[in-house]
Design a protein around this motif. Sequence first.
Motif, PDB file in Angstrom:
ATOM      1  N   PRO A   3       0.078   4.089  -2.738  1.00  0.00           N
ATOM      2  CA  PRO A   3       0.596   4.232  -1.358  1.00  0.00           C
ATOM      3  C   PRO A   3       0.533   2.959  -0.511  1.00  0.00           C
ATOM      4  O   PRO A   3       0.617   3.066   0.698  1.00  0.00           O
ATOM      5  N   TYR A   4       0.434   1.800  -1.088  1.00  0.00           N
ATOM      6  CA  TYR A   4       0.398   0.519  -0.368  1.00  0.00           C
ATOM      7  C   TYR A   4      -0.639   0.543   0.750  1.00  0.00           C
ATOM      8  O   TYR A   4      -0.306   0.576   1.935  1.00  0.00           O
ATOM      9  N   PRO A  16      -1.096  -6.764   6.689  1.00  0.00           N
ATOM     10  CA  PRO A  16      -0.135  -7.558   7.469  1.00  0.00           C
ATOM     11  C   PRO A  16      -0.792  -8.092   8.735  1.00  0.00           C
ATOM     12  O   PRO A  16      -1.543  -7.381   9.398  1.00  0.00           O
ATOM     13  N   ALA A  17      -0.510  -9.344   9.059  1.00  0.00           N
ATOM     14  CA  ALA A  17      -1.103  -9.962  10.247  1.00  0.00           C
ATOM     15  C   ALA A  17      -0.408  -9.456  11.505  1.00  0.00           C
ATOM     16  O   ALA A  17       0.793  -9.159  11.488  1.00  0.00           O
ATOM     17  N   ALA A  40       6.305  -0.030   5.315  1.00  0.00           N
ATOM     18  CA  ALA A  40       5.957   0.093   3.890  1.00  0.00           C
ATOM     19  C   ALA A  40       6.156  -1.245   3.200  1.00  0.00           C
ATOM     20  O   ALA A  40       5.345  -1.664   2.366  1.00  0.00           O
ATOM     21  N   SER A  41       7.218  -1.937   3.565  1.00  0.00           N
ATOM     22  CA  SER A  41       7.508  -3.225   2.951  1.00  0.00           C
ATOM     23  C   SER A  41       6.409  -4.243   3.254  1.00  0.00           C
ATOM     24  O   SER A  41       5.975  -4.997   2.373  1.00  0.00           O
ATOM     25  N   GLN A  42       5.921  -4.256   4.488  1.00  0.00           N
ATOM     26  CA  GLN A  42       4.846  -5.195   4.851  1.00  0.00           C
ATOM     27  C   GLN A  42       3.540  -4.839   4.139  1.00  0.00           C
ATOM     28  O   GLN A  42       2.795  -5.717   3.715  1.00  0.00           O
ATOM     29  N   ARG A  43       3.283  -3.559   4.023  1.00  0.00           N
ATOM     30  CA  ARG A  43       2.048  -3.144   3.336  1.00  0.00           C
ATOM     31  C   ARG A  43       2.149  -3.455   1.838  1.00  0.00           C
ATOM     32  O   ARG A  43       1.177  -3.842   1.202  1.00  0.00           O
TER      33      ARG A  43
END
Length: 484
Positions: free
Chosen positions: A238-239, A247-248, A259-262
């Motif tokens: 699940p990231y 992610p900063a 989801a993409s950043q995680r």
Amino acid sequence: MKRRYILIAAAGIAILGCLFFWARGPGATGRGGSTTKAKPPATAVFLIVVDTLRADRLSCYGYGAHRTVNIDRLADRGVTFDRLQSAASWTTPSMGAMLTSLFPTQLGLVEIPARPGETFEWRQKRGQRSHVLPARTRTLGMVLHDAGFYTGGFVNQPALNFATCYRLGFDDWYWPVGPNQIEKYDPTQRFTPQEWPSTRYADVSDWGLVGQFDGWLEQHGGEERLFAWIHLLTPHRPYEPAEKYAPAPVDGVTEKPTASQRYDGEVRAIDDMIGKIVGSIERHVGWDRSLIVFTSDHGEALGEHGMTEHGHSLHREVVHIPLIVVSPSLSAGERMDRLVSAVDLFPTILALTGESARAPSDIVGTSLIPLIDKDAHRMLYMEGMLYGSTERAIVDQGYKLLYDQQGDVCSLFDLTADPEETVDLATQQTQRAAMMCAKAQEIYGTLLEDHWKRRARAGQEGVESDEDRQRAMEALRSLGYVDD
Ligand SMILES: [Zn+2]
């Protein structure tokens, strides 16, 4: 109906011959010149597979949002293949194909009709999908073991750990049996579903395996011949990256990450793990005799084509995976843009260890050594679906065709003009689409025929036991692939 089937079968035999031809045929075209240096073959082999890793999220593949410094360093030391395609869209068929150089349908690792001529109906056939390799199938681990390699598996992937076949050929096998708990496999131990790790702890288990690998290498790094397969699971859903990799905040404001950043956070964690693994190899074995093959089993959809995750699509985001090969006999910093398949890795590893003669005679892949772009017209094939999808894909002469058998629907993409596969040309280039669609079906028919032959040859040995099936289904359930 019978007559039609015979015709298809006859055509199929010819096509399988063609598959073998394109797999093994000569005919160097385009960029040429081998970069293979005259050095002895590698005697220590490290196959590093990162589950669910998209090539395009690594900076050595052009990603700009972060730097994967350790993987980049590996790329600087070896050859980076820019266009590796997985053979399937999810773990079991994809790894089965990588480790045997046979397609999932041949292995029975996808849902297939039980008998020739039978109608495919996935909901009815779902239970017939096998999760284990047919008896007598030769895997990379078995072949290297027979060639005198001391072998170790470090696998954090329930779908592979609970199908016994993947462990065959390994002297040592390490797996997570719970959060933060790595154990050496004991063939006498009973399987207990409660102990299965969740993907939520994938990174913790991966770090545990990385540490175990270091200890194993300390002990076995001096073996004359050595093979390790390390399979890490961190980027799988699940990231939930550890805080260090999260992610900063943007402009000091912490937004809820996408989801993409995680997912990117998990990729950064993996990069650090790769740094540790490579450090262990450097420390205990050295570069002079080490072959490192870094890759993945499939990618991940993060919203492209209206989809998430993997298993239901053969679009680029799911099948374009990284491949970096570092070997004493290869030049550093080389890039290859030829179209290659994960079924090529088995013969490539055998070539780089001087063991090509041990390749099973029926493999469909081709060695990528020597490094020449010899397959400008090579056709690639992919399959292996979950969730009821029956999609297959072929890539040929710059075009990609997706064929959904269930709906009898084709989509066609021009990979040169549209590498992201966003514009479906099937209704514009109807002749090309029809030809490629027929080809995809013919290849599938041939592979299916081959599967039935294998199953007949193996007899009762090829039939998975109820216990095998139960184990595999539980493993898939733990990954969220099977609904109750
Ligand atoms: Zn996977």
